[in-house]
Scaffold this active site. Sequence first.
Site, PDB file in Angstrom:
ATOM      1  N   LEU A  28       0.846  -1.188   0.000  1.00 13.78           N
ATOM      2  CA  LEU A  28       0.000   0.000   0.000  1.00 13.78           C
ATOM      3  C   LEU A  28       0.886   1.243   0.000  1.00 13.78           C
ATOM      4  CD1 LEU A  28      -2.472  -1.212   2.780  1.00 13.78           C
ATOM      5  CD2 LEU A  28      -2.832  -1.261   0.295  1.00 13.78           C
ATOM      6  N   HIS A 170       0.049   7.753   9.473  1.00 11.89           N
ATOM      7  CA  HIS A 170      -0.058   7.435  10.898  1.00 11.89           C
ATOM      8  C   HIS A 170       0.381   8.622  11.765  1.00 11.89           C
ATOM      9  CE1 HIS A 170       0.736   2.995   9.668  1.00 11.89           C
ATOM     10  NE2 HIS A 170      -0.512   3.077  10.066  1.00 11.89           N
ATOM     11  N   CYS A 271       8.536   1.680  11.852  1.00  6.33           N
ATOM     12  CA  CYS A 271       7.615   0.674  11.281  1.00  6.33           C
ATOM     13  C   CYS A 271       8.233  -0.716  11.203  1.00  6.33           C
ATOM     14  CB  CYS A 271       7.217   1.045   9.855  1.00  6.33           C
ATOM     15  SG  CYS A 271       6.427   2.628   9.714  1.00  6.33           S
TER      16      CYS A 271
HETATM   17  N1  GLY Z   1       2.647   0.529   3.205  1.00  9.27           N
HETATM   18  C1  GLY Z   1       2.366   0.624   4.582  1.00  9.27           C
HETATM   19  C2  GLY Z   1       0.919   0.752   4.825  1.00  9.27           C
HETATM   20  O1  GLY Z   1       0.234   1.385   4.034  1.00  9.27           O
HETATM   21  O2  GLY Z   1       0.386   0.229   5.754  1.00  9.27           O
END
Ligand code: GLY
Length: 282
Positions: A28, A170, A271
């Site tokens: 994503l 986030h 992350c």
């Molecule tokens: N690519 C990290 C996320 O969208 O959760």
Amino acid sequence: MAGLLERFGCYTHAVVRGAPASLATEALRSVQAEVDIAKAQGEHQAYVEVLRNRLGLEVVELPADETMPDCVFVEDAAVVCGDTALITRPGAESRRKETETMRGALKDLGLNIVDMTDENATLDGGDVLFTGREFFVGLSKRTNQRGAEILADAFKDYAVSTVPVMEGLHLKSFCSMGGPGLIIIGSSDPAQKALKIMQQMSDHRYDKLTVPDDIAANCIYMNLPSKGHVLLHCTAEEFPESAKMFEKLKDYMLIPVSNAEKVKVDGALTCCSVLINKRANV
Ligand code: GLY
């Protein structure tokens, strides 16, 4: 609380996971960008080597899974504090299965597992900022109020406040802890507004270190025996102005870590690991 604060940033173990080739095309991302998978995997390997060889953490390396393109971003699958691990319910449906392997690894490490089973709840670990005194939980595209309530229930010793995430993926896409009582924050308007809310919500007066680039505010702070204060942060090649700001942190071991490829799929430094202090449990 005093004892807990002294242990802030003390870690013995890290859980990481390999970056699958599918990350390049399927992970994503908020902005379309081409990812060089060999570079991304090399970057990740260097990150893991810093944790294992330079900092001496015991690293549990979970295998990459091609069916889970975002699985390298392990932080979103669990929140660990003390001897409790909250297994999350990630906001993106495509990422929900990532929690299974993480759950097994954290159980094997002897942590008390709490599962987020409520189907109305979502929470990504990237939205959770633990300051040593309290939690701030970003309400974002990925994390909702119910997720924050379940986190509060799992970690009853701490206050939990919610903060709207107005831009970015986030909460920690624009902030992180830089030490006990020190928040590193980006300079964009949404980042500054979020900081103001955190300051209003808290009884504590946090110090702040403002950096020009939001994503460069995502650093990893540790306090390690024989090393003292350690900060993993962006490189000068990626963010020259922000990297300079960290030089203000005297007496820190400053470790620049490349993240140029993983950032294209919204992955920041925090992350890519779940950090654990096994000594806190003895
Ligand atoms: N690519 C990290 C996320 O969208 O959760």
